[in-house]
Design a protein around this motif. Structure first.
Motif, PDB file in Angstrom:
ATOM      1  N   LYS A  73     -30.884  69.481-148.249  1.00 30.17           N
ATOM      2  CA  LYS A  73     -31.192  70.880-147.938  1.00 30.17           C
ATOM      3  C   LYS A  73     -32.678  71.112-147.705  1.00 30.17           C
ATOM      4  CE  LYS A  73     -27.334  73.221-150.133  1.00 30.17           C
ATOM      5  NZ  LYS A  73     -26.892  74.107-151.224  1.00 30.17           N
ATOM      6  N   LYS A  74     -33.485  70.186-148.197  1.00 33.04           N
ATOM      7  CA  LYS A  74     -34.925  70.407-148.151  1.00 33.04           C
ATOM      8  C   LYS A  74     -35.667  69.579-147.110  1.00 33.04           C
ATOM      9  CE  LYS A  74     -35.218  71.797-152.962  1.00 33.04           C
ATOM     10  NZ  LYS A  74     -35.670  71.424-154.302  1.00 33.04           N
ATOM     11  N   THR A  75     -35.081  68.512-146.671  1.00 32.73           N
ATOM     12  CA  THR A  75     -35.829  67.577-145.828  1.00 32.73           C
ATOM     13  C   THR A  75     -35.124  67.318-144.506  1.00 32.73           C
ATOM     14  OG1 THR A  75     -36.415  66.483-147.884  1.00 32.73           O
ATOM     15  CG2 THR A  75     -37.005  65.336-145.861  1.00 32.73           C
ATOM     16  N   THR A  76     -35.862  67.516-143.445  1.00 31.06           N
ATOM     17  CA  THR A  76     -35.345  67.223-142.107  1.00 31.06           C
ATOM     18  C   THR A  76     -36.373  66.392-141.350  1.00 31.06           C
ATOM     19  OG1 THR A  76     -34.354  69.422-142.153  1.00 31.06           O
ATOM     20  CG2 THR A  76     -34.251  68.247-140.076  1.00 31.06           C
ATOM     21  N   VAL A  77     -35.887  65.433-140.586  1.00 30.76           N
ATOM     22  CA  VAL A  77     -36.768  64.553-139.825  1.00 30.76           C
ATOM     23  C   VAL A  77     -36.384  64.606-138.353  1.00 30.76           C
ATOM     24  CG1 VAL A  77     -37.373  62.134-139.420  1.00 30.76           C
ATOM     25  CG2 VAL A  77     -37.209  62.978-141.734  1.00 30.76           C
ATOM     26  N   TRP A  78     -37.402  64.635-137.496  1.00 26.82           N
ATOM     27  CA  TRP A  78     -37.187  64.570-136.049  1.00 26.82           C
ATOM     28  C   TRP A  78     -37.940  63.364-135.494  1.00 26.82           C
ATOM     29  CZ3 TRP A  78     -37.713  68.980-138.738  1.00 26.82           C
ATOM     30  CH2 TRP A  78     -36.809  70.023-138.488  1.00 26.82           C
ATOM     31  N   LEU A  79     -37.332  62.709-134.554  1.00 24.40           N
ATOM     32  CA  LEU A  79     -37.994  61.594-133.874  1.00 24.40           C
ATOM     33  C   LEU A  79     -37.800  61.763-132.374  1.00 24.40           C
ATOM     34  CD1 LEU A  79     -36.768  58.552-136.012  1.00 24.40           C
ATOM     35  CD2 LEU A  79     -39.089  59.437-135.922  1.00 24.40           C
ATOM     36  N   LYS A  80     -38.857  61.482-131.637  1.00 26.55           N
ATOM     37  CA  LYS A  80     -38.735  61.577-130.181  1.00 26.55           C
ATOM     38  C   LYS A  80     -39.418  60.371-129.540  1.00 26.55           C
ATOM     39  CE  LYS A  80     -39.948  64.121-126.077  1.00 26.55           C
ATOM     40  NZ  LYS A  80     -40.775  65.132-125.455  1.00 26.55           N
ATOM     41  N   TRP A  81     -38.743  59.808-128.584  1.00 25.93           N
ATOM     42  CA  TRP A  81     -39.347  58.749-127.779  1.00 25.93           C
ATOM     43  C   TRP A  81     -39.226  59.155-126.321  1.00 25.93           C
ATOM     44  CZ3 TRP A  81     -37.062  55.935-123.858  1.00 25.93           C
ATOM     45  CH2 TRP A  81     -37.849  54.903-123.321  1.00 25.93           C
ATOM     46  N   SER A  82     -40.280  58.985-125.572  1.00 26.27           N
ATOM     47  CA  SER A  82     -40.182  59.227-124.123  1.00 26.27           C
ATOM     48  C   SER A  82     -40.958  58.145-123.385  1.00 26.27           C
ATOM     49  CB  SER A  82     -40.698  60.622-123.762  1.00 26.27           C
ATOM     50  OG  SER A  82     -42.061  60.720-124.022  1.00 26.27           O
ATOM     51  N   GLY A  83     -40.413  57.724-122.299  1.00 24.60           N
ATOM     52  CA  GLY A  83     -41.037  56.676-121.489  1.00 24.60           C
ATOM     53  C   GLY A  83     -41.129  57.116-120.043  1.00 24.60           C
ATOM     54  N   LEU A  84     -42.286  56.903-119.447  1.00 26.01           N
ATOM     55  CA  LEU A  84     -42.499  57.291-118.054  1.00 26.01           C
ATOM     56  C   LEU A  84     -42.801  56.049-117.228  1.00 26.01           C
ATOM     57  CD1 LEU A  84     -42.957  59.480-115.871  1.00 26.01           C
ATOM     58  CD2 LEU A  84     -45.309  59.652-116.661  1.00 26.01           C
ATOM     59  N   TYR A  85     -41.999  55.834-116.235  1.00 26.62           N
ATOM     60  CA  TYR A  85     -42.173  54.674-115.366  1.00 26.62           C
ATOM     61  C   TYR A  85     -42.594  55.173-113.984  1.00 26.62           C
ATOM     62  CZ  TYR A  85     -40.723  50.887-112.241  1.00 26.62           C
ATOM     63  OH  TYR A  85     -40.687  49.929-111.261  1.00 26.62           O
ATOM     64  N   SER A  86     -43.751  54.730-113.554  1.00 24.11           N
ATOM     65  CA  SER A  86     -44.231  55.152-112.233  1.00 24.11           C
ATOM     66  C   SER A  86     -43.778  54.146-111.182  1.00 24.11           C
ATOM     67  CB  SER A  86     -45.755  55.260-112.256  1.00 24.11           C
ATOM     68  OG  SER A  86     -46.220  55.523-110.956  1.00 24.11           O
ATOM     69  N   ILE A  87     -43.125  54.629-110.176  1.00 25.92           N
ATOM     70  CA  ILE A  87     -42.621  53.735-109.133  1.00 25.92           C
ATOM     71  C   ILE A  87     -43.731  53.367-108.153  1.00 25.92           C
ATOM     72  CG2 ILE A  87     -41.010  53.625-107.163  1.00 25.92           C
ATOM     73  CD1 ILE A  87     -39.067  55.307-108.804  1.00 25.92           C
ATOM     74  N   ASP A  88     -44.647  54.275-107.932  1.00 24.97           N
ATOM     75  CA  ASP A  88     -45.623  54.043-106.862  1.00 24.97           C
ATOM     76  C   ASP A  88     -47.054  53.813-107.344  1.00 24.97           C
ATOM     77  OD1 ASP A  88     -45.811  56.596-107.770  1.00 24.97           O
ATOM     78  OD2 ASP A  88     -46.300  57.480-105.846  1.00 24.97           O
ATOM     79  N   HIS A  89     -47.321  53.883-108.640  1.00 24.73           N
ATOM     80  CA  HIS A  89     -48.682  53.679-109.112  1.00 24.73           C
ATOM     81  C   HIS A  89     -48.730  52.646-110.231  1.00 24.73           C
ATOM     82  CE1 HIS A  89     -49.563  57.468-107.005  1.00 24.73           C
ATOM     83  NE2 HIS A  89     -50.789  57.006-106.966  1.00 24.73           N
ATOM     84  N   HIS A  90     -49.894  52.039-110.373  1.00 24.28           N
ATOM     85  CA  HIS A  90     -50.078  51.083-111.462  1.00 24.28           C
ATOM     86  C   HIS A  90     -51.063  51.610-112.493  1.00 24.28           C
ATOM     87  CE1 HIS A  90     -47.624  48.191-109.471  1.00 24.28           C
ATOM     88  NE2 HIS A  90     -48.339  48.299-108.375  1.00 24.28           N
ATOM     89  N   ASN A  91     -51.273  52.905-112.476  1.00 30.70           N
ATOM     90  CA  ASN A  91     -52.102  53.526-113.511  1.00 30.70           C
ATOM     91  C   ASN A  91     -51.730  55.005-113.636  1.00 30.70           C
ATOM     92  OD1 ASN A  91     -53.176  54.343-111.029  1.00 30.70           O
ATOM     93  ND2 ASN A  91     -55.202  54.656-111.948  1.00 30.70           N
ATOM     94  N   PHE A  92     -52.100  55.578-114.767  1.00 35.45           N
ATOM     95  CA  PHE A  92     -51.900  57.009-115.007  1.00 35.45           C
ATOM     96  C   PHE A  92     -53.257  57.610-115.331  1.00 35.45           C
ATOM     97  CE2 PHE A  92     -48.007  54.912-116.369  1.00 35.45           C
ATOM     98  CZ  PHE A  92     -47.024  55.664-115.757  1.00 35.45           C
TER      99      PHE A  92
END
Lengths: 688, 274
Positions: A646-665
């Motif tokens: 009742k007291k503890t909740t955890v969230w986790l998020k992972w996101s990945g971005l793949y660039s098709i046309d560039h080799h840098n961000f």
């Protein structure tokens, strides 16, 4: 049958038509999409409006009594319009308190979609207001401790040591760390403390004993007596229609065409991670019968671009206020808190059942003068150390029309006015109208009105919206906005006018499945003559977009949300740019289980930044992400939350971005080498 | 109903002619494979367009598609395909050869499809590509495709298929910048009646403008049906006639491109169609 086919062909025709010319978007206007619009108009990739989401979450757990004045607490959350609130109040006065939430259907302008929208946040049960102070404050209290950690991989150039002098650009580590503590007694007292360290900022380092880079705190006292509200610490102030002061989230143009009026509480404690848009000091509200008076005094330090005039040995000045809140590099640290701001103001309101009139005033004083670059578009920008603004606002209801407006005057003789009306033509048709006239001399700080520009300045315009509900299955919303800028704007070399319109149709297959089609067109740039021979460049920017979106319940525990958005923009000198985005989101929330999650996949392909597309990405509780997708790539995101007890909740998020046309961000210190980057976010919430 | 079908074909044709010069995107116009298909009929070849469409298939299939593109000697396209139900899933395999002996592309694919309840089907497909350019180089890639079909109602279906969004270059030599372009299809299908189906697909091919493909399908008799597709951007039309002869399914397809000319192909496969 012929009719069905003709309808489909017409739809195809519309789809193709938009590609022959120019611009953009659509969907059912839930909170995510309203924030999406706010982000688009602010032209920032994120807004620090987690308080908005937090407030919604709070009212989910503590629903307000719809039969009492408490319902006004939900004003400003975009759940209902001012006219709907007026009709609700009139109904309760005439027929007495509502017995069931479904009784709302019998009120003018309240339909099933609105009721579904507000249902999680309201109750018809009237709370016992005679509860004693101890009961309210010591038995109905909640303590929340929230901790958040973020990390990106791989790290950007700013974290890497330079081979030449073995130093690095960013002072701190690449983790982002935030915490928030809040204590709330249901009726009277609430306390909040916030700490935030952005990635790259130092954190408990040798000479950084203060820990977090940014702290915020408040103590709020509320009562039903004369002293209605008292806030010490950080708070936000909202006045009138936002011409001189509006620091809460203000919705702008979108498919919810009736949300054109600024409405909300005048004084609210500040509890967000944003580091700029608030006041720090004391604020209070006094209420006596039909009179309400709010006053605030504030002193805080802002970031600014500090300039030294060494040639003339004159006083230093600030060329721009900085709102990023980032203090990672040496130059960012030098600019931190250099602009000291003292401000005070007040709002006096007289209101009766269907009438409200208010007088507002704010004054700002700075330790250093603000002098912007000597560019033509800055001719009327704020210069100096002090600014005073005054305004008067009103709202009243006559029959089925709700009128509202504000007239403001700023210290440099700038005038501004906004006038609007919400009209209930029939049970199935609503109209909204808004006229604005803001002179080029008008200056405001911390203002946010219903305008095309990010802040109210240099703009004349007229907005008209319509909402049609021909039957239970269909809803059609549309607006048109015509505007003109009396003086130059940033990156615009000519006087401009523009036209923006949107049409959105929503078809509901059943209660849980809907298909949404939105077409939006944005045309800006037909110049008009002002006898300025040096400014003859003619700009014309056009942008058209079409959005198709489906919301679909696959089963009791699985929900799907899917969107296709196509954009074509035509900017002067840059040619035609196309943009394409599709995403699929699947949400899993099993009934009576303590865990839930969702996965999203985005595929996007745009010819450039000008044809970028914004889309909401599911995030941790109380935070949101609405990135601008541009270039060519694929993005995955997965969220998981688990309530251990009742007291503890955890969230986790992972996101990945793949660039098709560039080799840098990115670029410079933010540059990340490689075509794949990922972000991990974790959040822990203790409720005591 | 026949009149409606013919009228729709004429209107679409005239309408799309207005936009025929907007761009050039190469699509599966001859195959007439969409991201959604009619829910009323079983289609043994539809999974080529969207892997998730194989989820509703229950019997083994095998077949071949052969096409001559634009009636050029040098451009042939042959697909061998088959499928098999395995533990409530449906597994498919395909071998595709296109080009000629000097310049060609061969792909081998293996896919799996599954029904997730009555409202959602999903499919996943892995491909291995070999590109051969005589006198230059050969490149090998692997890629993955994902497909989804959502049955919004008993008559309206939503399809999404993303092909080759993630590719990996496997060759030891060659140009690593060369890649298989992605393709994304987003479509809605509507079963107007038991005999008449209309589908609209937005097709985005990498480096091409977005295309809008419309399919009209009409079942003339119990064993004969006719399909017509038109693509808005390149203004290519394709017409297909399919019929069932005992347990063999035949389909003749013919496509017309305004600049490149006519392509013709045939599908022969097993299974109970129509």
């Amino acid at each position: 049958m012929i009719k069905k086919i003709s309808l489909l062909l017409l739809l195809i025709h519309l789809c193709i038509f938009c590609f022959c010319q120019v611009k953009m978007e659509s969907g059912h206007e839930n909170q995510d999409q309203m924030i999406e619009n706010a982000v688009m108009y602010s032209d920032q990739n994120e807004l620090n409006e987690d308080a908005f989401l937090e407030e919604l979450e709070y009212y989910k757990k503590h629903p307000v009594a719809v039969n009492t004045e408490e319902i006004k607490k939900l004003e400003g959350l975009g759940l209902f319009s001012a006219l709907q609130l007026e009709n609700l109040n009139s109904y309760i006065k005439l027929f007495g308190p509502l017995i069931s939430i479904y009784e709302l259907q019998s009120i003018s302008d309240w339909d099933v979609s609105i009721i579904n929208k507000i249902r999680p946040y309201v109750t018809v049960n009237i709370k016992n207001s005679a509860s004693d102070f101890i009961h309210d404050n010591f038995t109905k209290t909640t303590n929340h401790i929230l901790m958040r950690l973020t990390q990106s991989f791989p790290t950007s150039n700013g974290y890497h040591f330079n081979n030449i002098n073995n130093t690095r650009a960013y002072a701190g580590s690449s983790q982002g760390v935030s915490f928030k503590y809040s204590f709330t007694s249901q009726k009277n007292i609430s306390i909040g403390i916030t700490g935030d360290k952005d990635p790259g900022e130092s954190f408990f380092r040798k000479n950084k004993f203060t820990g977090f880079d940014f702290y915020s705190a408040f103590i709020e006292y509320k009562s039903k007596r004369v002293l209605r509200s008292l806030v010490l610490g950080d708070f936000v102030v909202n006045m009138g229609q936002g011409l001189i002061q509006w620091q809460s989230l203000g919705f702008k143009k979108g498919a919810d065409v009736l949300s054109i009026k600024r409405q909300g509480v005048t004084l609210k404690p500040y509890h967000s991670f944003g580091e700029n848009n608030f006041h720090r000091g004391i604020g209070f509200s006094l209420v006596h019968k039909n009179l309400e008076f709010t006053f605030f005094g504030s002193y805080k330090k802002n970031d600014g671009n500090l300039n030294y005039d060494t040639l003339n040995n004159e006083e230093s000045f600030i060329s721009a206020m900085i709102s990023s809140g980032l203090h990672r590099t040496q130059s960012e640290i030098v600019n931190k808190g250099v602009l000291k701001e003292f401000s005070f103001g007040g709002r006096l309101v007289f209101h009766s059942n269907k009438f409200l009139i208010g007088l507002n005033a704010v004054h700002y004083a700075f330790n250093l003068p603000l002098i912007k670059n000597n560019q033509p578009y800055n001719l009327y920008a704020f210069k100096g150390k002090q600014l005073s603004s005054f305004s008067g606002d009103y709202s009243f209801t006559k029959n089925n029309v709700h009128f509202f407006g504000e007239m403001a005057f700023s210290g440099n003789q700038g005038l501004a006015c906004v006038n609007g009306a919400l009209i209930s033509v029939s049970r199935n048709i609503d109209l909204s109208l808004l006229q604005r006239n803001i002179s080029k001399k008008y200056i405001s700080l911390y203002a946010n009105s219903f305008t095309e520009n990010t802040s109210p300045a240099n703009e004349n315009g007229f907005y008209a919206g319509i909402s049609l509900r021909p039957n239970d299955l269909w809803q059609i919303n549309a607006y048109v906005d015509l505007y003109q800028f009396p003086w130059l704007k940033y990156q615009q070399n000519n006087l401009m006018n523009g036209c923006d319109y949107l049409v959105q149709g929503t078809y509901k297959f059943n209660k849980k499945t809907s298909l949404n089609v939105r077409f939006r067109s944005y045309n800006e740039g037909d110049s008009y003559n002002l006898n300025l021979p040096s400014l003859i460049a003619r700009n014309q920017n056009k942008k058209n977009s079409i959005r198709l979106q489906t919301d679909f319940n696959i089963s009791n525990s699985l929900t799907m949300n899917n969107r296709l958005e196509l954009v074509r923009c035509n900017e002067s000198g840059r040619g035609v740019c196309d943009g394409f985005l599709t995403y699929l989101a699947i949400y899993y929330k099993p009934q009576l289980k303590s865990y839930s999650g969702n996965v999203m996949i985005f595929l996007f392909d745009t010819d450039g930044y000008s044809s970028r597309i914004y889309a909401h990405e599911s995030d941790l509780l109380y935070s949101f992400s609405i990135p601008a997708f541009y270039g060519k790539g694929l993005k995955f995101s997965a969220n998981f939350s688990c309530k251990f007890n009742k007291k503890t909740t955890v969230w986790l998020k992972w996101s990945g971005l793949y660039s098709i046309d560039h080799h840098n961000f990115g670029s410079g210190n933010d540059e990340i080498l490689g075509s794949f980057k990922e972000d991990i976010r974790a959040q822990l919430l203790f409720q005591l | 109903m026949k009149t409606t079908f013919i009228l729709s074909v004429i209107i679409l044709n005239v309408h799309f002619n207005c936009f025929s010069q907007l761009g050039n995107s190469e699509s599966e116009s001859t195959l007439q494979m969409m991201s959604t298909e009619s829910h009323n009929v079983d289609h043994s070849t539809s999974f080529i367009g969207n892997q998730a469409l194989a989820a509703k298939m229950e019997k083994p299939i095998y077949g071949v598609f052969s096409e001559r593109k634009y009636i050029f000697d040098g451009i042939n396209n042959v697909i061998l395909f088959g499928g098999l139900p395995v533990f409530r899933n449906y597994v498919t395999a395909g071998l595709n050869f296109s080009g000629n002996e000097l310049c060609n592309q061969t792909s081998i694919s293996l896919g799996i499809s599954k029904k997730l309840g009555v409202k959602m089907d999903i499919g996943l497909r892995f491909n291995y590509f070999i590109e051969h350019f005589s006198g230059y180089e050969s490149n090998n890639f692997i890629s993955a495709d994902a497909g989804f079909v959502f049955h919004l109602s008993s008559t309206v279906h939503l399809g999404l298929q993303i092909d080759n969004a993630c590719t990996a270059f496997l060759s030891k030599s060659g140009n690593p910048e060369v890649k298989i372009p992605y393709r994304c299809k987003w479509g809605l299908g509507y079963d107007v009646s038991d005999q008449f189906f209309i589908g609209i697909d937005f097709v985005k091919d990498e480096n091409f403008k977005i295309n809008l493909v419309t399919l009209l399908k009409y079942q003339l008799k119990k064993k004969i049906s006719i399909k017509y597709t038109v693509s808005a951007i390149q203004m290519s039309n394709a017409i297909g006639i399919e019929w069932l002869q005992k347990k063999i399914h035949f389909q003749f397809v013919c496509a017309h491109h305004p600049q490149l000319g006519i392509s013709a192909g045939v599908i022969i496969c097993s299974n109970q169609i129509l």
